[in-house]
Design a protein around this motif. Sequence first.
Motif, short mmCIF file in Angstrom:
data_model
loop_
_atom_site.label_atom_id
_atom_site.label_comp_id
_atom_site.label_asym_id
_atom_site.label_seq_id
_atom_site.Cartn_x
_atom_site.Cartn_y
_atom_site.Cartn_z
N GLN A 51 0.81 -1.31 0.25
CA GLN A 51 0.38 0.19 -0.26
C GLN A 51 0.56 1.18 0.12
O GLN A 51 0.46 2.38 -0.25
N CYS A 88 -10.28 -0.44 3.92
CA CYS A 88 -9.09 -0.17 2.93
C CYS A 88 -8.64 1.44 2.97
O CYS A 88 -9.42 2.48 2.21
N LEU A 89 -7.47 1.52 3.50
CA LEU A 89 -6.91 2.65 3.24
C LEU A 89 -6.36 3.42 1.75
O LEU A 89 -6.22 4.47 1.09
N HIS A 130 -6.85 -9.63 6.60
CA HIS A 130 -6.65 -8.00 5.34
C HIS A 130 -5.97 -7.60 4.68
O HIS A 130 -5.47 -8.11 3.93
N GLU A 131 -4.90 -7.72 5.86
CA GLU A 131 -3.43 -7.09 5.49
C GLU A 131 -2.85 -7.93 5.01
O GLU A 131 -2.04 -8.02 4.17
N HIS A 134 -3.58 -8.27 0.93
CA HIS A 134 -2.46 -7.13 0.85
C HIS A 134 -1.24 -7.89 -0.17
O HIS A 134 -1.16 -8.19 -1.10
NI NI Z 1 -6.10 -2.73 2.89
#
Ligand code: NI
Length: 154
Positions: A51, A88-89, A130-131, A134
Amino acid sequence: MAIRNIYVEGEEVLRKISKPVTEFNQKLWILLDDMAETMNQADGVGLAAPQVGILKRVVVIDVGEGLIELINPKIIGQKGSQIEAEGCLSCPGEYGKVKRPSWVSVQAQDRHGNEIVREGTGLLAVAFCHEIDHLDGKIFKDIAIEMLDVKSEE
Ligand code: NI
């Protein structure tokens, strides 16, 4: 420490497979510190290295119980299920319901390369899943049961 740029959905880097970390050095520690600061400043509960444009298997999480740093994390156990709203950012303003395990056990390394195991329920279990997703180029929207219309809920 420095705030890093958060890449948003549509950027190719978010769809790539991140590489394992093999060197636990100053460069990693700077990345970890920057990621924590970037997450806090953005009011997030988790951030994965892709990210911020770095394809390394590095995650930071803080669900309000203190900072967790995970290097080369993998899920080694899971139980139950829960359906909760996620954001999510990298997908600003978007939220969706996602089914995740209700308990998750994660094996990883700390910033010095020591092996650690962390367990979590509720939001922490969600954040682990979630992470780690990614790091494999996956975004929560890929598996969302339904996306939420945030405006109509307020
Ligand atoms: Ni995220």
